[in-house]
Design a protein around this motif. Structure first.
Motif, short mmCIF file in Angstrom:
data_model
loop_
_atom_site.label_atom_id
_atom_site.label_comp_id
_atom_site.label_asym_id
_atom_site.label_seq_id
_atom_site.Cartn_x
_atom_site.Cartn_y
_atom_site.Cartn_z
N LYS A 112 -0.97 -1.46 17.66
CA LYS A 112 -1.62 -0.30 18.29
C LYS A 112 -0.88 0.99 17.96
N HIS A 113 0.38 0.86 17.58
CA HIS A 113 1.19 2.04 17.27
C HIS A 113 1.44 2.08 15.76
N LYS A 114 0.61 2.86 15.07
CA LYS A 114 0.67 2.93 13.61
C LYS A 114 0.59 4.38 13.14
N THR A 115 1.14 4.62 11.96
CA THR A 115 0.82 5.85 11.24
C THR A 115 -0.31 5.53 10.26
N SER A 116 -0.70 6.51 9.46
CA SER A 116 -1.93 6.42 8.67
C SER A 116 -1.75 5.61 7.38
N VAL A 117 -1.51 4.32 7.56
CA VAL A 117 -1.36 3.36 6.46
C VAL A 117 -2.25 2.15 6.73
N ILE A 118 -3.00 1.74 5.73
CA ILE A 118 -3.79 0.51 5.83
C ILE A 118 -3.47 -0.37 4.63
#
Length: 404
Positions: free
Chosen positions: A327-333
Motif C-alpha cells: 500500500k506504500h509505494k512510489t511510482s514504480v510498477i
C-alpha cells in the motif's frame, strides 16, 4: 498550479522521437531526465567559471569554489542536515555506501552483526558482504513477503546487542515499496546500532529530513533527481564522520603532509580527496532548486495519480501480474506477462518509442524470491502523463499479441 504540459517544456529530450515514435520515457528509476534549467547551469559553469576549487587565489577559482559550496549548502537545507560539513560529495549512492563500509572495517570484529534487507539493490548488499569478509562480522537479512514488504516481526527477532550496523533502502528500486525506516532507525538505536539509509530511489519522490529521522547516514544520487550523473551525496552525523577514517588519500583531504606523518583535514574535506566533480556538484544544487520550486508534496501527489491510473489500466490486461503490491509505494510498477520473457516485451516496447527497464534491476534476490528471471519495470516521474501510460498499455497489449 501544477501543469504537466508546462513542466514538460523544461525537458528538451521529451520532444524527440525514438524509432519514429514520440519518446515515452518510463525508466526514471534508473535515471531521471534533466531540465533546461540544470543544463543551462552546466553550460554557464564551463562557459564562465571553469577552474579548480579551494586552492586558487584567482577570481575564477574563487567563483567556482563559491558556487560549489553554495550547492553543498542547498543540499544541507534540502535534507535538513545540522551542519554543511555533514554533507559529503560523492560520485553517487554506491560511492557513499562503500565509503561508510570501508570506514567500519576498523570498527567491527568477529561476532558483530550487520543487518540488511531482502529488498536491497546489489550496491547495498555486496559492500557489506565484503565488509563481513574483512572483519569476521555476520550478515543477516530481513525477509520479505509476497506483497514486497519487509517482515518487521523477523527484524525484531534478529535485532540484538551484537547488531552494530543496519542498512536498508528507503524505497525499493525494483518494486517501489516504501520501507518503515522510522521504525527501523528507532529500534536500531535502542541496541546502539548505526543505520545507513539508501535514499537513491526515495530522493526523487520524498524529501527526507535527516534530523527528524535521526538517521546516522543517508545516501543519494543527483541523476535520480533531475541532475547529472557522476555526483551524489553522503549525509553523516558529525560524530560518526569524525570516527570513520578517510576513504581515499590524496590532495584536498589533508591538513599537513610530511614523509614522516600526514594529518587529515576537517570535515567535509577529509572524505573528498582529489579534484571533485565541480560542475556536477553545482548542477546537483540547481536540480535541488528546480524540484523544490515545483514542490515535493505536489510531485508526490501527481506521481501517485499516475501510479494508481497505470496500475488500474495494466491490470485489465489478461495474464499480466504486478510484483510489489504494498500500500506504500512510489511510482514504480514491475510486471510480467504470463509465459513471456520480460526482455522480449521491453524490446517490442522500445520499437514503439517506449523506454522501460527489463531484467533483475540489480536486485536479484527479489527475483529469486518470486522465482522469475526479471520483470518489466515502468517507473514514472512528474513530467510523465496519463496519455503516455495509455501508450504503454497499448504497447504491452501489442507485445502480448505478437509474443503469445
Amino acid at each position: 498550479m501544477f501543469n504537466v504540459n508546462d513542466i514538460r517544456k523544461d525537458f528538451p529530450i521529451l520532444s524527440r522521437k525514438v524509432n519514429g515514435k514520440p519518446l515515452v520515457y518510463f525508466d526514471n528509476a534508473a535515471t531521471s531526465q534533466t531540465p533546461q534549467q540544470v543544463i543551462g547551469g552546466i553550460v554557464d559553469y564551463y562557459s564562465n567559471h571553469n577552474a579548480n576549487i579551494h586552492r586558487g587565489v584567482h577570481t575564477l577559482s574563487q567563483e567556482a569554489t563559491d558556487l560549489y559550496e553554495q550547492a553543498r549548502q542547498k543540499i544541507q537545507v534540502h535534507f535538513n542536515a545540522k551542519f554543511s560539513h555533514e554533507i559529503i560529495f560523492t560520485s553517487g549512492t554506491t560511492h557513499g555506501i562503500n565509503l561508510v563500509a570501508n570506514g567500519f572495517s576498523s570498527l567491527l570484529k568477529k561476532g558483530d552483526e550487520i543487518i540488511v534487507s531482502a529488498l536491497e539493490h546489489h550496491s547495498n548488499i555486496v559492500p557489506w558482504q565484503m565488509l563481513c569478509e574483512r572483519t569476521g562480522a555476520t550478515l543477516k537479512v530481513i525477509p520479505m513477503n509476497d506483497e514486497g514488504e519487509l517482515v518487521m516481526t523477523e527484524f525484531d527477532i534478529m535485532l540484538s546487542e551484537n547488531t552494530k550496523l543496519i542498512f536498508v533502502n528507503h524505497v525499493s528500486n525494483a518494486l517501489g515499496t516504501v520501507n518503515s525506516i522510522e521504525y527501523i532507525i528507532e529500534k536500531a538505536h535502542q541496541v546502539g546500532a548505526a543505520v545507513l539509509i539508501d535514499g537513491a530511489q526515495s530522493s526523487p519522490h520524498i524529501k527526507a529530513d535527516v534530523q527528524k529521522l535521526n538517521v546516522d547516514f543517508y545516501v543519494a544520487s543527483a541523476h535520480k533527481m533531475c541532475g547529472p550523473t557522476g555526483v551524489g551525496v553522503l549525509y553523516g552525523k558529525e560524530e560518526w564522520l569524525k570516527k570513520l577514517p578517510p576513504y581515499q588519500g590524496g590532495g584536498e583531504m589533508i591538513a599537513e603532509v610530511t614523509f614522516e606523518k600526514t594529518t587529515y583535514a576537517e570535515l567535509p574535506h577529509k572524505f573528498e580527496a582529489g579534484t571533485p566533480n565541480i560542475c556536477g556538484g553545482i548542477a546537483f544544487g540547481a536540480a535541488i532548486d528546480y524540484m523544490n520550486a515545483i514542490g515535493f508534496e505536489v510531485i508526490a501527489n501527481y506521481e501517485n495519480e499516475l501510479l494508481e491510473y497505470a496500475t488500474e489500466e495494466l491490470l485489465k490486461i489478461e495474464g499480466l501480474k504486478i510484483y510489489g503490491t504494498s500500500k506504500h509505494k512510489t511510482s514504480v510498477i514491475s510486471f510480467n506477462l504470463e509465459g513471456i520473457h520480460p526482455y522480449d516485451v521491453g524490446t517490442i516496447l522500445d520499437k514503439l518509442g517506449i523506454a522501460v527497464r527489463t531484467g533483475h534491476h540489480c536486485a536479484q534476490p527479489i527475483m529469486d524470491y518470486f522465482k522469475i528471471p526479471g520483470t518489466v519495470r515502468a517507473s514514472f516521474s512528474f513530467y510523465n502523463t496519463k496519455a503516455e501510460i495509455d501508450t504503454l498499455v497499448e504497447g504491452v497489449k501489442k507485445a502480448k499479441m505478437m509474443l503469445s
